[in-house]
Design a protein around this motif. Structure first.
Motif, short mmCIF file in Angstrom:
data_model
loop_
_atom_site.label_atom_id
_atom_site.label_comp_id
_atom_site.label_asym_id
_atom_site.label_seq_id
_atom_site.Cartn_x
_atom_site.Cartn_y
_atom_site.Cartn_z
N ARG A 151 0.75 -1.30 0.06
CA ARG A 151 -0.02 0.10 -0.05
C ARG A 151 0.82 1.33 -0.01
N ALA A 152 1.89 1.16 0.84
CA ALA A 152 2.96 2.30 0.92
C ALA A 152 3.71 2.60 -0.22
N ASP A 153 4.04 1.60 -0.96
CA ASP A 153 5.14 1.60 -1.94
C ASP A 153 4.27 1.98 -3.39
N THR A 154 3.11 1.32 -3.49
CA THR A 154 2.46 1.45 -4.79
C THR A 154 1.37 2.33 -4.69
N ASN A 155 0.70 2.64 -3.67
CA ASN A 155 -0.62 3.17 -3.44
C ASN A 155 -1.68 2.74 -4.30
N LEU A 156 -1.57 1.42 -4.32
CA LEU A 156 -2.61 0.66 -5.03
C LEU A 156 -3.32 -0.01 -4.20
N PRO A 157 -4.75 -0.38 -4.36
CA PRO A 157 -5.59 -1.19 -3.73
C PRO A 157 -5.07 -2.61 -3.52
N VAL A 158 -5.35 -3.37 -2.31
CA VAL A 158 -4.70 -4.78 -2.23
C VAL A 158 -5.69 -5.31 -1.89
N MET A 159 -5.94 -6.77 -2.48
CA MET A 159 -6.52 -7.88 -2.11
C MET A 159 -5.76 -8.93 -1.50
N ALA A 160 -6.52 -9.31 -0.41
CA ALA A 160 -5.79 -10.56 0.34
C ALA A 160 -6.58 -11.87 0.15
N SER A 161 -5.97 -12.65 -0.55
CA SER A 161 -6.62 -13.81 -0.81
C SER A 161 -5.55 -14.99 0.02
N VAL A 162 -5.85 -15.24 1.43
CA VAL A 162 -4.84 -15.93 2.16
C VAL A 162 -5.47 -17.07 2.90
N GLY A 163 -6.70 -17.44 2.34
CA GLY A 163 -7.42 -18.56 3.14
C GLY A 163 -8.29 -18.12 4.28
N VAL A 164 -8.78 -19.13 4.98
CA VAL A 164 -9.88 -18.75 6.28
C VAL A 164 -8.67 -18.31 7.31
N VAL A 165 -9.03 -16.99 7.93
CA VAL A 165 -8.20 -16.70 8.88
C VAL A 165 -9.12 -16.07 10.15
N PRO A 166 -8.77 -15.90 11.57
CA PRO A 166 -9.47 -15.65 12.44
C PRO A 166 -9.69 -13.97 12.25
N ASP A 167 -10.66 -13.76 13.22
CA ASP A 167 -11.21 -12.20 12.96
C ASP A 167 -10.28 -11.37 13.45
N THR A 168 -9.33 -11.93 14.27
CA THR A 168 -8.36 -10.79 14.98
C THR A 168 -7.20 -10.41 13.64
N ILE A 169 -7.09 -11.47 12.72
CA ILE A 169 -6.02 -11.13 11.53
C ILE A 169 -6.94 -10.30 10.59
N LEU A 170 -8.25 -10.52 10.40
CA LEU A 170 -9.02 -9.80 9.51
C LEU A 170 -8.85 -8.14 10.18
#
Ligand code: SF4
Length: 381
Positions: A151-170
């Motif tokens: 985000r800082a480097d490119t200023n582009l939106p990011v999609m996280a496709s990293v499997g099922v994660v706990p709410d704290t990680i979301l």
């Protein structure tokens, strides 16, 4: 999907069979396709019927997006995974899969290369890598840091496709600036889900997307075509996507993978995927619908765009040792999955890349609408 709903759709199929001309007229005029009509289009496609369906889907895309398409860069940052999805080349026990885990420096360089090429979003994808999911205090820290630095480097939106994660990680993904969370159910037929996503929990996977939406992220839901699903299953999935409030909906053709339990399943044609794309465009005219380069490479791009898709996904920078998912190396190192590679196809389809501001505007508007929608739902409860 509960059985009552399936029964409703099946009843609609049997009672709602109209003549072919009736279906064609409704598909062409966008007067609304019933579940029965959609199932018939999937089960008995004829060339003239499909021509009209795809034309109607393109008109819907034009109405909502003009001739602009969005372009997503794909970074598969870890091919390690603790799961054993029966369709996936990267399932834990597949000794044929090429495994790697990219370093922060490598991720940053690939993201910059994609940004320079002009993509609108960086899709940061990983298997459920045991090295990321440690249950330690800094659980998932490398992925969170990657989101923040891209985000800082490119200023582009990011999609996280990293499997099922706990709410704290979301929470931490959202705080780091992830705009999107992608997590594909692949089917909403519970029995088929259990066969495809071996040992995984249907509800937990679905709930992770609900939780991501509650944190202000946009959500992508996805389906696989050609894995033993019925047409009724696909149409039922549209209903599930609608209830979820998905912001991007994708369909992809299953590609049999060496070293997996489904390696000998006959490959299916991409036509069913294209029909599904067109039907999703009719059901969700204003949503983002990908044409993935990951199934048939550049050769399959036109078919998918002609079916009404409006996002080109899985653009992968060459020379970085990065893999695809359904096709681990197709069209990558020769640069065909690049902006230059796809440009002639876009022109042939009468399409052109949106500007980054147009993409940012769509994301911001969608988030604003989702915020008010969620508040209305909460107040109604
Ligand atoms: S589909 Fe995803 S979760 Fe399943 S085995 Fe492959 S990488 Fe892992």
């Amino acid at each position: 999907m509960n059985n009552d709903h399936s029964a409703t759709v099946i009843r609609a199929y049997h009672h709602g069979r109209g003549g072919l001309a009736d279906i064609l007229e409704k598909a062409a005029d966008n007067t609304g396709l019933s579940p029965a009509m959609m199932i018939r289009l999937l089960d008995s496609p004829t060339p003239s019927l499909l021509e009209k369906l795809f034309a109607a889907a393109r008109r819907q895309r034009e109405r909502h997006f003009g001739n602009r398409v969005f372009l997503y860069g794909f970074l598969y940052i870890s091919t390690h995974c603790r799961n054993r999805c029966s369709f996936c080349f990267y399932r834990q026990t597949n000794t044929r899969a090429i495994r790697y885990r990219k370093s922060p420096v490598e991720i940053a360089e690939s993201a910059r290369q994609l940004a320079r090429s002009g993509v609108h979003l960086i899709d940061l994808t990983a298997g459920e890598d045991p090295c990321f999911i440690t249950d330690a205090e800094d659980d998932f820290a490398s992925v969170i840091d990657a989101v923040r630095s891209i985000r800082a480097d490119t200023n582009l939106p990011v999609m996280a496709s990293v499997g099922v994660v706990p709410d704290t990680i979301l929470d931490r993904l959202a705080a780091a600036g992830a705009d999107w969370y992608a997590c594909y159910q692949e089917t909403h037929n519970r029995q088929l889900f259990d066969q495809l996503r071996v040992g995984q929990n249907f509800e937990a996977r679905y709930r992770s997307k609900v939780a991501a939406k509650a944190r202000g992220m946009l959500v992508e839901e996805g389906l696989l075509c050609g894995v033993g699903e019925t047409s009724c299953d696909l149409v039922n999935s549209f209903d599930a996507m609608s209830r979820l409030g998905a912001d991007q909906v994708r369909a992809m053709t299953f590609v049999p993978q060496a070293g997996t339990p489904m390696k000998d399943q006959p490959p299916s044609s991409s036509l069913r995927e294209c029909i599904t794309i067109a039907l999703m465009r009719m059901v969700f005219p204003g949503l983002l619908i990908p044409a993935s380069l990951d199934v048939d490479g550049l050769a399959g791009l036109r078919l998918r765009l002609d079916a009404g898709a409006n996002v080109v996904t899985s653009l992968v920078p060459p020379g970085q040792g990065l893999a695809g998912v359904a096709q681990s190396d197709l069209d990558i190192e020769d640069g065909r999955r690049s902006m230059e590679g796809i440009a002639p196809t876009l022109r042939t389809c009468g399409l052109q890349p949106a500007t980054i501001d147009q993409y940012r505007h769509w994301v911001a508007e969608r988030k604003r609408c989702a915020y008010f929608h969620d508040r209305r739902v909460a107040e109604a409860c």
